[in-house]
Every structure is written in structure tokens, then in C-alpha cells.
Design an enzyme around this catalytic site. Structure first.
Site, short mmCIF file in Angstrom:
data_model
loop_
_atom_site.label_atom_id
_atom_site.label_comp_id
_atom_site.label_asym_id
_atom_site.label_seq_id
_atom_site.Cartn_x
_atom_site.Cartn_y
_atom_site.Cartn_z
N LYS B 100 -23.21 -7.02 46.00
CA LYS B 100 -23.84 -7.96 45.14
C LYS B 100 -24.49 -8.30 46.89
O LYS B 100 -24.57 -8.42 47.46
CB LYS B 100 -23.26 -9.52 45.09
N GLY B 161 -23.16 -23.56 44.84
CA GLY B 161 -23.49 -24.79 45.61
C GLY B 161 -23.57 -25.74 45.14
O GLY B 161 -22.59 -26.92 45.25
N GLY B 188 -24.02 -21.86 40.47
CA GLY B 188 -24.64 -23.46 40.30
C GLY B 188 -23.94 -23.86 39.62
O GLY B 188 -23.96 -25.47 39.07
N ASN B 209 -17.46 -19.66 42.71
CA ASN B 209 -16.71 -20.08 44.12
C ASN B 209 -16.11 -22.07 43.80
O ASN B 209 -15.24 -22.30 43.26
CB ASN B 209 -16.90 -19.19 45.15
#
Lengths: 381, 259
Positions: B100, B161, B188, B209
């Protein structure tokens, strides 16, 4: 016997709370099934490092850690004064060492928010870094120095808090074996395995990794589980270059103790309540640590041990009184930071017992926050 | 449900959730959340991994490697050259051929640098990596990344986040329309409804995450995300009804007549 409050659990949290409650004038009895400090407290490396342990953002848990660090200088002195027992408290500062250029961005973000929360931090690179900590690998790209972090010798601290409790008049009952909660709705009564009965008006539960045992009798969900930490120590006398800071990396930490040892920790193992030391666990430590401090490649640890940390589902301790039982208090689930969080936990619990409301942000630690025990409601695990 | 598998870089997948391994309170909670999420792809920052001995890494040591595809990311890189160097390190350690690309231009927003991301994608594709770039939700740059050979394109819904949810559903819809490689919403999102909405817009998958790892109950939240993905995907495939201004009785007018 009977008294104002019973503290269940003689780890550093239970002992610190017992001491504070006694200093505020309560009659306190502390019950411990084994020896005091026999689990995580005695196994801890004693890092007082809220900034290095919270690298993401200034959330409530960070705030709690930082508050406790600010209480430490006075608190540890009080423990020494009351107990008459000396222990190492070393204000060395810390280095969070990185080996990738790509870590710099994260260090800079951290520096920015942590400085605004009083870390006094700075990023060291090149000769400034190696002057600050000469033994470091020359592959280190940079380190974040946090001068306000420190460490304490945890087994001695735990013993000193216990002595301070005894000197102040806390009644400590150790080696009780199984302790059963017989009554709690009105008054509190507990049975020890030998048939001795203890009664009080109030109860503080501080049984660390075992606190989940109280879930059923109290009817609340207490999602706390043990995570084993394995640690090893090297003989580190005058012949060797002393480590000047606490040294953290993404893989673990190194800390120089005044007693001539260098402590390296710690694994985070999923092993239930098994406290064995494993070859694999220690090898992991000895493999990464020599990449940070190359001289470690030449020596073998002389001591290896393990302890069980009480981990909570959301990573935050349980601190405060129960919603529907104002005379029952919980202080548990401090995971990696029990030694650091002892003074603030003791202060919050004592305030709570005295009926003072806790600051609003401490709602994040409410012992009731996971709800009630309901059969079948939690099939997600 | 009928089989609704999809492919990234020739790899067939059944789960549409990629899960980040950072920020979990401890390894036990992390592993339980991974299980509950049903994910087949785990993502993590290469810089945090102990590359000399991946099986001893503080996070990866708990994961059974044969069960998951690793999607290491270049987070922390600020230039294409840096990202390329990091990706090569990861491949040399035997970690994965997938990468990534994550190149941040600003340490406060961590928003991706589109020019450097495109450059790194071009280089890494030529070197044979399966490249999944993290990028802003701009349809033009997303198309260019596809043309550069990205195996999937991963637009952010909002900054990493933040949990702000999908700030620009219109753009996300356009990106889905214009690309033929899978579109994976990365970063997001905050909760299950955000995930369901993204899936209803037709994206192929979700990478997340923080919303799982920092939930009060990460394990239950992982399960919630798995279900939200399935619900949103089924709604997308089923075709939603058109929106109408006035009511139309669902059981017919005659059922409303009072005797």
C-alpha cells in the site's frame, strides 16, 4: 474482624489505595490470596513513561498516565518517609529510538502534541544522539528524547508501599488462599479459605488479572484478561557503559537499574494464566535488543521471568465506584502501567470513597461501562 | 447469499474488509477482532515491523501467516523515493509482494501527496509489486493511478483516524463509475453506517483500523463492520428504490379503509 473498608488484592494498586485510604483516616484491611506483589507488580520493569507508552494521541488514558507521573516525585518520597524503606527512583528521561527514516514523520507528529502536554521533548539525530547515549547502534536514525520520564525499581517500591501500609496501621492479611465474596449488597463480607470471615462497610476490588472472577457475583461485565509479559536482565556492572536513558523501540524497552542490572522487556503473550518463561519469548527479546544496543550481542541474560498483566477490552483501567452499589469500588486492569498509575489511582479511589465526584474525563474508566452480564448478549467473541 | 468473491491483483478474496493491525489495546483483543472481522488481508506500517525477523515481530508474531495476505504500507514516507525504498525492504524480507503506497504531505492531516503517490505507483508497478495506492477521493488522480497499473485504488473517505465518515459521496460514486480495478475506501470511516454507505455506493471493499481498534469493544465492532459490509454490498447488488417526495402506502389503499 470488621472495619470501614476491605481492599481485595495486594498488588501495587491495592497497596497504594490501601495506604491512601488509611492516610485519609479510614480503617483498612487488605486481603491477599498469595503474597503481596507476587504477580504483575513484582515482575514489572517500573517504567514511568506516559509519553513513550502513548504515542498516538492525548486521550483520557494518556491524561491519567501524565497526571500520575506528575504525582510521582511527592508520592514516592512519602512512601519512603512513611516506610523507611529506600528504593530506586531515577529521573533519567527516555529515548524512543527509530531505525527507519520513515519513522521521523511519526516522531514529529508525536513531538508536536506531546510538547503541548509538557513532555519537553526534542528529536535527536546524528552526533547529538550518540553523545546522549553512546552505546546505541549507529543505525539509529533518530530518537525522541522525553526528559520528564523516569523509572522506579518495582519490587522494592511494592515492598516499600506494603511497609508503609503496615506502619500506618493497615491490616494486611496475606496467603489467604481462595477469598469468597459472601455478601455485598448491604454490608460486605468475605470468607477466606481457612474459614476466617472479614466484614466492612465498603469494598475495593483490586485483584488485577483475576478481577473477572467478580463479574458473576456482581452481575456486571468485567472484560479483563491476562497478557503475559516476559522479561530478562543482564549483569551490568561498572565495566560496561551504563545506559543513561530509558530506551524504547517499537519492539520493546531497555532500562538500566542501579543494582547493576540491565532489564529488557517485554513480550505480550496470549497464554492465559500460564506464567512460564519460554525460549521463544526470551529469544525474541535478545534478538531485537542487540540491534539497538550492539554490546548485548556479546552477553547472555542471567535472569528471566514473567508476569501477568491485567488487560481490559478497551485498553483502559477500571477505576471508581459501581453505579448501583455506592459502597463497592474497583481499581484494576492497569495492564502495562500499574506502577505508573498507582498514585493517581489511589487518589481517585480515595476521593471516590469520600464521596467526591471524579473529574468528568475519568468517566472513561467507569467500572460499569461494559454493561451488565446478560446470557447470550455477547456472542461476538 | 450467492458467492460474491472479488479479485485484487489476481488474488481471489471473499471478505471485503482489509484490517489494520495498529492501535489495538493488546494482542489478544487484536487477534479476537481479526477473527470476528472475517478479514483475509492485514495491513500494517512497514517501519514498525521487525523486518530482520518477521516471525518475531511484536505484532505479527501472534498472526498465523498462511491464513492472511499481508498488505504492508509505506506510512511515514514523504516522497516517492522513500516509499519505494520502504517497499523494497518489505519485499526483500519476504513479507509480501503487495504494497500500500502511503505518502503523506502534511503531518497534521496526513493527507496523501498525489504527485509522489503516482510516481511511486509507476515505479513499483514496473518492479512487479501488486500496488494499492492510498489517495484522496479525486476521480482524476484515481483514474491516473489505475492507468499506472495499480491493482486497486484506495481513496480516503476523510483524513486517517478522524472517523468523519464519507465527506464526498459524489466523488466516491464517480470513482466507482470510472475505474475498472477495485475501489477500496481507505481511511476516515467511523462506524457501521459509514461502511454500509460506502458499499452502497458500489466500492469493492473497505480498509480500516481506528474505528475497530479504538472502539470500546473492538471485537464486537469488528463483527459489526463485517455485517455492515455484507449489508451494504447486498443493498448495492439488490438495487435500492428510487426516492419519492410523497408517501405511497405499502399495503395498498384498500387496507387503509376502515369498516
Amino acid at each position: 474482624m470488621s472495619g470501614d473498608i476491605i481492599v481485595m488484592g495486594g498488588g501495587i494498586i491495592g497497596l497504594s489505595c490501601a495506604l491512601e485510604l488509611r492516610r485519609r483516616g479510614l480503617n483498612v484491611a487488605l486481603l491477599e490470596k498469595g503474597p503481596c506483589g507476587g504477580q504483575a507488580s513484582g515482575a514489572a520493569a517500573g517504567m514511568l513513561a506516559p509519553y513513550s507508552e502513548n504515542v498516538e494521541s492525548p486521550d483520557e488514558f494518556f491524561r491519567l498516565c501524565r497526571e500520575s507521573l506528575s504525582l510521582y516525585p511527592q508520592w514516592q518520597q512519602a512512601v519512603k518517609d512513611i516506610s523507611g524503606v529506600p528504593f530506586e527512583y531515577a529521573e533519567t528521561g527516555s529515548l524512543y529510538v527509530v531505525r527507519h527514516e520513515a519513522d521521523l514523520l511519526a516522531l514529529e507528529s508525536r513531538l508536536e502534541w506531546q510538547r503541548s502536554w509538557g513532555s519537553g521533548g526534542e528529536i535527536l539525530t546524528g552526533s547529538a544522539l550518540f553523545d546522549a547515549e553512546p552505546g546505541l547502534t549507529r543505525e539509529a536514525v533518530a530518537a525522541l528524547r522525553t526528559p520528564v520520564e523516569s523509572h522506579v525499581y518495582a519490587p522494592d517500591l511494592t515492598e516499600a508501599v506494603k511497609r508503609a501500609c503496615l506502619a500506618s496501621g493497615v491490616q494486611i492479611h496475606e496467603h489467604l488462599g481462595r477469598i469468597e465474596l459472601a455478601e455485598w449488597r448491604e454490608r460486605v463480607a468475605l470468607w477466606a479459605q481457612n474459614g476466617e470471615r472479614f466484614e466492612a462497610d465498603r469494598l475495593l476490588i483490586s485483584t488485577g488479572a483475576w478481577v473477572q472472577e467478580m463479574s458473576e457475583p456482581l452481575g456486571i461485565r468485567i472484560p479483563v484478561h491476562p497478557i503475559r509479559g516476559q522479561i530478562c536482565a543482564y549483569t551490568w556492572n561498572e565495566e560496561r557503559e551504563r545506559l543513561r536513558h530509558l530506551v524504547f523501540t517499537s519492539q520493546g524497552y531497555l532500562v538500566q537499574k542501579a543494582n547493576g542490572t540491565l532489564v529488557c522487556g517485554a513480550s505480550e503473550d496470549i497464554a492465559g494464566f500460564d506464567t512460564s518463561v519460554t525460549e521463544k519469548g526470551i529469544r525474541r527479546l535478545t534478538e531485537w535488543n542487540k540491534q539497538v544496543l550492539p554490546v548485548l550481542g556479546e552477553v547472555q541474560p542471567f535472569h528471566r521471568w514473567a508476569g501477568l498483566r491485567p488487560a481490559v477490552l478497551d485498553g483502559r483501567p477500571l477505576i471508581g465506584r459501581l453505579d448501583d452499589a455506592g459502597h463497592i469500588f474497583v481499581a484494576a486492569g492497569h495492564y502495562r502501567n500499574g506502577i505508573l498509575l498507582s498514585p493517581v489511582t489511589a487518589a481517585l479511589i480515595a476521593d471516590s470513597v469520600e464521596g467526591k465526584p471524579l473529574p468528568e474525563w475519568c468517566g472513561a474508566f467507569r467500572p460499569n461501562r461494559f454493561g451488565e452480564v446478560q446470557a447470550g448478549a455477547f456472542s461476538g467473541k | 447469499m450467492n458467492r460474491d468473491n472479488w479479485q485484487v491483483g489476481g488474488q481471489e478474496l471473499s471478505s471485503r474488509l482489509f484490517l489494520g493491525t495498529g492501535l489495538f489495546p493488546d494482542p489478544y483483543v487484536q487477534m479476537e477482532a481479526i477473527k470476528a472481522s472475517g478479514t483475509e488481508v492485514l495491513t500494517f506500517a512497514i517501519r514498525r515491523i521487525h523486518l530482520d525477523s518477521v516471525e518475531d515481530d511484536s505484532i505479527l508474531q501472534h498472526v498465523e501467516p498462511q491464513k492472511y495476505i499481508y498488505l504492508p504500507n509505506t506510512s511515514g514516507a514523504t516522497t516517492a523515493d522513500e516509499a519505494v525504498r520502504i517497499a523494497r525492504l518489505a519485499r526483500a524480507s519476504g513479507l509480501s509482494d503487495w504494497v500500500k503506497v502511503e505518502i503523506s504531505a502534511n503531518k497534521r492531516t496526513l493527507l496523501p501527496d498525489p504527485i509522489e503517490t503516482l510516481r511511486a505507483t509507476e515505479i513499483l508497478v514496473k518492479e512487479g509489486f501488486t500496488v494499492l495506492p492510498y489517495i484522496s477521493d479525486d476521480p482524476v488522480i484515481c483514474k491516473k493511478l489505475e492507468e499506472a497499473g495499480a491493482a486497486a485504488v484506495m481513496p480516503g473517505a476523510a483524513p486517517i483516524g478522524t472517523g468523519l465518515g464519507i465527506l464526498n459521496p459524489y466523488h466516491l460514486g464517480l470513482i466507482v463509475e470510472e475505474l475498472s480495478v477495485p475501489v477500496i475506501v481507505d481511511a476516515g470511516l467511523g462506524t457501521a453506517s459509514d461502511v454500509a454507505l460506502a458499499m452502497e455506493l458500489g466500492v469493492s471493499g473497505i480498509l480500516m483500523n481506528t474505528p475497530v481498534a479504538k472502539a470500546k469493544d473492538p471485537v464486537m465492532m469488528a463483527r459489526s463492520m463485517r455485517l455492515a459490509i455484507e449489508a451494504g454490498r447486498l443493498a448495492y447488488l439488490s438495487g435500492r428504490i428510487p426516492k419519492k417526495k410523497y408517501a405511497s402506502a405499502s399495503s395498498g389503499l384498500e387496507s387503509l379503509v376502515i369498516e
